[in-house]
Design a protein around this motif. Structure first.
Motif, PDB file in Angstrom:
ATOM      1  N   ALA A   1      33.665  45.011  41.186  1.00 36.75           N
ATOM      2  CA  ALA A   1      35.238  44.463  41.319  1.00 36.75           C
ATOM      3  C   ALA A   1      35.746  43.488  40.482  1.00 36.75           C
ATOM      4  CB  ALA A   1      35.248  44.353  42.838  1.00 36.75           C
ATOM      5  N   ARG A   2      37.029  43.578  40.156  1.00 35.98           N
ATOM      6  CA  ARG A   2      37.337  42.406  39.326  1.00 35.98           C
ATOM      7  C   ARG A   2      38.876  42.456  39.596  1.00 35.98           C
ATOM      8  NH1 ARG A   2      36.716  41.942  32.918  1.00 35.98           N
ATOM      9  NH2 ARG A   2      37.775  39.922  32.517  1.00 35.98           N
ATOM     10  N   ILE A   3      39.425  41.094  39.747  1.00 35.45           N
ATOM     11  CA  ILE A   3      40.805  40.752  39.896  1.00 35.45           C
ATOM     12  C   ILE A   3      41.294  40.203  38.592  1.00 35.45           C
ATOM     13  CG2 ILE A   3      42.524  39.424  40.906  1.00 35.45           C
ATOM     14  CD1 ILE A   3      40.938  39.402  43.702  1.00 35.45           C
ATOM     15  N   THR A   4      42.358  41.066  37.960  1.00 37.88           N
ATOM     16  CA  THR A   4      42.807  40.503  36.765  1.00 37.88           C
ATOM     17  C   THR A   4      44.367  40.053  36.906  1.00 37.88           C
ATOM     18  OG1 THR A   4      43.810  42.882  36.398  1.00 37.88           O
ATOM     19  CG2 THR A   4      41.421  42.753  35.595  1.00 37.88           C
ATOM     20  N   LEU A   5      44.753  39.604  35.627  1.00 44.71           N
ATOM     21  CA  LEU A   5      46.179  38.958  36.022  1.00 44.71           C
ATOM     22  C   LEU A   5      47.299  40.167  36.143  1.00 44.71           C
ATOM     23  CD1 LEU A   5      48.107  36.722  35.351  1.00 44.71           C
ATOM     24  CD2 LEU A   5      48.160  37.113  33.027  1.00 44.71           C
ATOM     25  N   GLY A   6      47.015  41.113  35.648  1.00 45.01           N
ATOM     26  CA  GLY A   6      47.784  42.635  35.723  1.00 45.01           C
ATOM     27  C   GLY A   6      47.737  43.012  37.433  1.00 45.01           C
ATOM     28  N   ASP A   7      46.705  42.819  37.970  1.00 44.71           N
ATOM     29  CA  ASP A   7      46.487  43.006  39.349  1.00 44.71           C
ATOM     30  C   ASP A   7      47.513  42.057  40.191  1.00 44.71           C
ATOM     31  OD1 ASP A   7      44.646  45.019  39.111  1.00 44.71           O
ATOM     32  OD2 ASP A   7      42.933  43.532  39.203  1.00 44.71           O
ATOM     33  N   VAL A   8      47.332  40.628  39.730  1.00 42.99           N
ATOM     34  CA  VAL A   8      48.275  39.886  40.649  1.00 42.99           C
ATOM     35  C   VAL A   8      49.655  40.028  40.438  1.00 42.99           C
ATOM     36  CG1 VAL A   8      48.795  37.503  40.736  1.00 42.99           C
ATOM     37  CG2 VAL A   8      46.597  37.891  40.471  1.00 42.99           C
ATOM     38  N   GLU A   9      50.262  40.272  39.070  1.00 42.04           N
ATOM     39  CA  GLU A   9      51.741  40.568  38.813  1.00 42.04           C
ATOM     40  C   GLU A   9      51.993  41.863  39.368  1.00 42.04           C
ATOM     41  OE1 GLU A   9      51.463  40.477  34.495  1.00 42.04           O
ATOM     42  OE2 GLU A   9      51.876  38.465  34.259  1.00 42.04           O
ATOM     43  N   THR A  10      50.961  42.937  39.739  1.00 38.90           N
ATOM     44  CA  THR A  10      51.317  44.253  40.411  1.00 38.90           C
ATOM     45  C   THR A  10      51.609  44.027  41.916  1.00 38.90           C
ATOM     46  OG1 THR A  10      50.171  45.419  38.391  1.00 38.90           O
ATOM     47  CG2 THR A  10      50.632  46.862  40.530  1.00 38.90           C
ATOM     48  N   LEU A  11      50.728  43.394  42.453  1.00 36.88           N
ATOM     49  CA  LEU A  11      50.783  43.574  43.767  1.00 36.88           C
ATOM     50  C   LEU A  11      51.500  42.052  44.551  1.00 36.88           C
ATOM     51  CD1 LEU A  11      48.330  45.404  43.329  1.00 36.88           C
ATOM     52  CD2 LEU A  11      47.338  44.416  45.531  1.00 36.88           C
ATOM     53  N   VAL A  12      51.551  40.930  43.947  1.00 39.01           N
ATOM     54  CA  VAL A  12      52.071  39.783  44.516  1.00 39.01           C
ATOM     55  C   VAL A  12      53.571  39.498  44.051  1.00 39.01           C
ATOM     56  CG1 VAL A  12      51.846  37.302  44.595  1.00 39.01           C
ATOM     57  CG2 VAL A  12      49.754  38.722  44.375  1.00 39.01           C
ATOM     58  N   LEU A  13      54.178  39.847  44.958  1.00 41.51           N
ATOM     59  CA  LEU A  13      55.854  39.886  44.694  1.00 41.51           C
ATOM     60  C   LEU A  13      56.093  38.471  44.110  1.00 41.51           C
ATOM     61  CD1 LEU A  13      58.599  40.646  45.041  1.00 41.51           C
ATOM     62  CD2 LEU A  13      58.722  40.068  47.247  1.00 41.51           C
TER      63      LEU A  13
END
Length: 392
Positions: A229-241
């Motif tokens: 499992a990996r958290i990327t910058l894209g994940d943050v920009e997608t999920l975090v308003l």
């Protein structure tokens, strides 16, 4: 894997170590409004000293605005018939430092700690103080209040500083927490998460929990269910308003600087990170309109300090705290109300075009951003125009 020491957690770490050792003191003051660290301390106390089956008998939450300190101390001095040890949380400590000298109250506290109940722990909650990450930058009023607490309770109780968490320490905490969950967090993702939320640790912890669930969900359809499992910058920009909002303020910053190349690149980043792709165009347009309306009011009211923003922008129409100074700076780059009104007219025109189902929504937004980032020119009649104006 045990989390490495984090400097901003040092005071709470010492407190948690003491409550699990013979060095436990009869009382402590939790000083500061950092809710994340307070919850961390409280959770440690409950896990160490308050058995689940005895919680109703040995845990007491008292509000000093409703219960006098004399009554509270009397309860603490009285042994419990149902529990071998009692924990008292005294909220609203500020009551003891307002409306008079409170000599009798502090005399009662002093008398209690000269002969404390060995089967009780008293915790005073001083959450009316705001302690910055760097205590040297503490507000003068908070500094005076903190000194009064030290003078009156410092010799009787342990003082635990719940200061705001430093941004670098917050990033380290995010990375270490992910490691504990067998998840890798890219450095730029951890930094963006903390920056976007202004290092508000309660928000950071909440959003990180969502991210961990998101990246660790089964990925059977993609055939990578066993991948790390990996958290990327894209994940943050997608999920975090807030991260999306942060990117939007970066876009308006480039627009206000008339940097068309940077503005176009940031727009593409927003579109690529959006869940709906081109279909998210209306949402981006709404946020642009909202931000330029905020800048128009800031310019009209001549706001120069972030503290004044809350007086001119009403509840529900305010930006996140981390964006206040940026938006003031951006608004001051516009020479007149006319320039900001022009931007709102361009946005309104793009909104109308989007709602008429154009063949390419991305192209509409690109043209809008280029127009917004182009400094208006005056024609022979003195009317502002734009190099990229639509032909009507």
């Amino acid at each position: 894997m045990q989390m490495p020491p984090v400097r901003s957690f040092a005071s709470s770490d010492r407190f948690l170590a003491e409550i699990a050792s013979p060095a436990l003191r009869p009382g402590y003051v939790l000083a500061g409004d950092e809710l994340f660290l307070y919850e961390r301390c409280r959770r440690g106390v409950l896990q160490t000293l308050v058995p689940d089956n005895l919680r109703d008998f040995c845990l007491h939450d008292l509000d000093l605005a409703e219960t006098s300190i004399f009554e509270a101390l009397d309860q603490a001095q009285t042994p419990s018939l149902m529990a071998p040890f009692q924990v008292f949380f005294f909220r609203n400590l500020k009551v003891l430092y307002t409306r008079g000298a409170k000599k009798d109250e502090f005399a009662a506290i002093d008398a209690y700690f000269r002969s404390p109940n060995p089967q009780a722990l008293l915790i005073f909650v001083a959450d009316h103080l705001r302690l910055p990450a760097d205590l040297r930058k503490m507000d003068m009023q908070d500094k005076d209040r903190f000194e009064r607490i030290r003078e009156t309770l410092g010799d009787l109780c342990g003082v635990v500083e719940l200061a705001r968490v430093d941004e670098q320490d917050a990033v380290r905490w995010v990375t270490a927490t992910c490691d504990e969950q067998n998840t890798k967090c890219d450095p730029d993702a951890a930094r963006e998460l903390v920056d976007a939320l202004g290092a508000d640790m309660m928000l950071v912890a909440s959003e990180l929990e969502k991210l961990l669930l998101y990246v660790s969900a089964p990925r059977e359809q993609a055939g990578v269910e066993h991948a790390e499992a990996r958290i990327t910058l894209g994940d943050v920009e997608t999920l975090v308003l807030a991260a999306k909002q942060r990117s939007l303020y970066e876009l308006t910053d480039a627009i206000s600087l008339h940097d068309r190349a940077a503005a176009l690149g940031l727009l593409h980043g927003l579109l690529n990170a959006s869940d709906g792709g081109e279909d998210s165009a209306i949402g981006h347009l709404y946020m642009l309109a909202r931000t330029f309306r905020q800048m128009l009011i800031i310019a009209e009211k001549n706001v120069r300090d972030s503290r004044a923003i809350w007086q001119v922008l009403w509840q529900g129409f305010r930006m996140p705290p981390f964006a206040a100074d940026d938006l003031i700076r951006q608004a001051r780059r516009y020479k007149s109300r006319r320039e900001l009104s022009r931007a709102l007219r361009l946005i309104a025109r793009a909104d109308l075009e989007l709602r008429n189902s154009p063949p390419d929504k991305r192209l509409v937004l690109e043209r809008l951003v280029l127009e917004l980032a182009t400094e208006p020119r005056a024609n022979v009649h003195g009317v502002e125009t734009s190099q990229f104006a639509l032909e009507i």
